[in-house]
Design an enzyme around this catalytic site. Structure first.
Site, PDB file in Angstrom:
ATOM      1  N   PRO A 115      75.269  27.648  34.483  1.00 39.72           N
ATOM      2  CA  PRO A 115      74.269  26.757  33.875  1.00 39.72           C
ATOM      3  C   PRO A 115      73.608  27.373  32.652  1.00 39.72           C
ATOM      4  CG  PRO A 115      73.737  27.209  36.209  1.00 39.72           C
ATOM      5  CD  PRO A 115      74.947  27.990  35.865  1.00 39.72           C
ATOM      6  N   LYS A 116      73.692  28.684  32.519  1.00 43.79           N
ATOM      7  CA  LYS A 116      73.045  29.366  31.405  1.00 43.79           C
ATOM      8  C   LYS A 116      73.723  29.058  30.073  1.00 43.79           C
ATOM      9  CE  LYS A 116      70.024  31.316  34.073  1.00 43.79           C
ATOM     10  NZ  LYS A 116      68.623  30.836  34.083  1.00 43.79           N
ATOM     11  N   ASP A 117      74.928  28.491  30.108  1.00 44.03           N
ATOM     12  CA  ASP A 117      75.541  28.034  28.863  1.00 44.03           C
ATOM     13  C   ASP A 117      74.647  27.018  28.163  1.00 44.03           C
ATOM     14  OD1 ASP A 117      77.757  29.603  29.157  1.00 44.03           O
ATOM     15  OD2 ASP A 117      79.173  27.961  29.472  1.00 44.03           O
TER      16      ASP A 117
END
Length: 425
Positions: A115-117
């Site tokens: 999700p950090k993308d």
């Protein structure tokens, strides 16, 4: 018919045919949509439009004559693989609870595979829009992270023409720092320290960014990504993750369950779901042992009674879980904290059993934070009762957790099948 008449007739027929074909071709081309507009609409759908908070703003991409304009079915750069991740039914958990338990496959984001993308792209876009980053100028992105945000930033920094300098605690899984090195980032593994210590990995990243900008001998500037406090974090999920889930479920969500590392995912999603669905959706925090967020939600206090703020030597105490859990509150968590209805504490043993269960029963190989999320999702489903829909986040693959978390889980197979009762004990 004379020789001359035959030629005149043939010429007339040929001319008529050519005229008809030319007219038909003109009609076909006129019926096709403008390619520039089509490309822009497609880029908007991919989250690459200029107005998008996670847009692709690399030079030339807004020029209709640019070779980077997307063609049919073709994304623009690695950024186009971020967002629109699948939402899947976790069959074994759904069958045993009588609920529909869905996992948002954030490990399928294509840059850093988590999700950090979304967050990393949002941070970079915001900095570019504010004139704080200039591609290929020597500008360097500094960040303190336990791994995933650093990997996403390092990947996107390469794609956008920046350098990355990542600080992380030395007790995190070694494959994360190994991967960062392969991505070309400068990596420092620092001794765990409390947040009040300037050698804490977040504080050190902030100070290094300031020193870079102030040093005339260094090319470019230093940017502190500041994932724990920046609004670019929770907004990436408020404007991306949550609307995707809402669309994928047609708004039929009874509970959303997620852990908090920076707090951006649960806050952004909670804020969106409460605005859309109100009291019809329950937001539940999944918290690992050693984290203080459970007490923050349940009792309004961050720490246990015997603890004093800033005395802990690590971000997470006595847990094998990485990526979620905090002993301090952050701006990103506070943004959505009023929208969190409940919290569930998950032990390391429960997380390990869930990781094994998901791999054995569903072929889903995930890391420690996803295991915590899924265990809390099951508990939430059992509390709600059959017939409800519970959504959670599958954060990253187990491949980033081999040397630590999965080393404790052990190999799958070779022993008697785990029962659901064994899982939930």
């Amino acid at each position: 018919m004379s020789y001359e008449s035959r030629h005149v007739a043939a010429a007339f027929l040929a001319g008529t045919t050519v005229t008809y074909l030319a007219f038909a071709a003109w009609q076909y081309l006129a019926s096709q949509p403008d390619q520039t507009q089509t490309a822009r609409r497609r880029r908007t759908k991919l989250g690459l439009a200029k107005s998008s908070p996670v847009s692709n703003k690399s030079p030339g991409h807004d020029d209709p004559n640019s070779p980077f304009i997307s063609q049919s079915g073709v994304g623009v750069g690695i950024e186009s693989t971020i967002s629109n991740t699948p939402l899947v039914l976790i069959k074994s958990l759904s069958e045993h609870t009588g609920c529909t338990i869905l996992g948002k496959c954030e490990f399928l984001n294509g840059a850093g595979n988590s999700p950090k993308d979304r967050v990393a792209l949002s941070i970079i876009n915001k900095a570019e829009a504010e004139g704080l980053l200039t591609p290929h100028s020597g500008d360097t992105i500094y960040e303190g992270t336990v791994g995933s945000t650093g990997i996403s930033l390092a990947t996107l920094a390469r794609a956008r023409g920046y350098k990355a300098h990542i600080l992380m605690p030395s007790d995190q899984a070694t494959e994360k720092s190994d991967l960062l090195v392969k991505l070309g980032a400068i990596v420092e593994r620092v001794t765990p320290a409390p947040i009040v210590d300037q050698m804490h990995f977040v504080n050190r990243a902030r100070n290094l960014a300031k020193d870079h900008t102030a040093n005339p001998q260094k090319p470019g500037r230093g940017l502190f990504a500041d994932q724990f406090e920046t609004d670019a974090n929770w907004r990436a999920h408020y404007e991306g993750t949550a609307p995707e889930i809402h669309e994928q479920t047609d708004g039929k969500i009874d509970a959303f369950v997620a852990g908090a590392g920076t707090g951006g995912t649960i806050s952004g999603c909670a804020k969106y779901f409460k605005e859309k669905l109100g009291a019809n959706v329950q937001v539940v925090l999944a918290d690992p042992q050693g984290s203080g967020l459970y007490n923050k939600v349940k009792h309004g206090v961050m720490f246990h009674g015997l603890e004093r703020e800033g005395t802990r030597r690590r971000q997470q105490v006595d847990t094998v879980v990485e990526g979620i859990g905090l002993t301090r509150s952050t701006r990103n968590f506070e943004i959505g904290s009023d929208h969190i209805d409940d919290a569930i504490k998950i032990t390391d043993g429960q997380a390990r059993r869930m990781a094994r269960w998901l791999c054995e029963k569903d072929g889903i190989f995930v890391g420690s934070s996803s295991s915590v999320n899924c265990y809390a999702a099951v508990k939430t489903a059992l509390q709600l009762g059959p017939g409800h829909t519970v959504v959670t986040i599958l954060c990253d693959s187990g491949m980033r957790h081999l040397s630590k978390f999965w080393k404790q889980v052990g190999d799958v197979g070779g022993e008697e099948d785990m029962t659901f009762e064994d899982l939930m004990k």
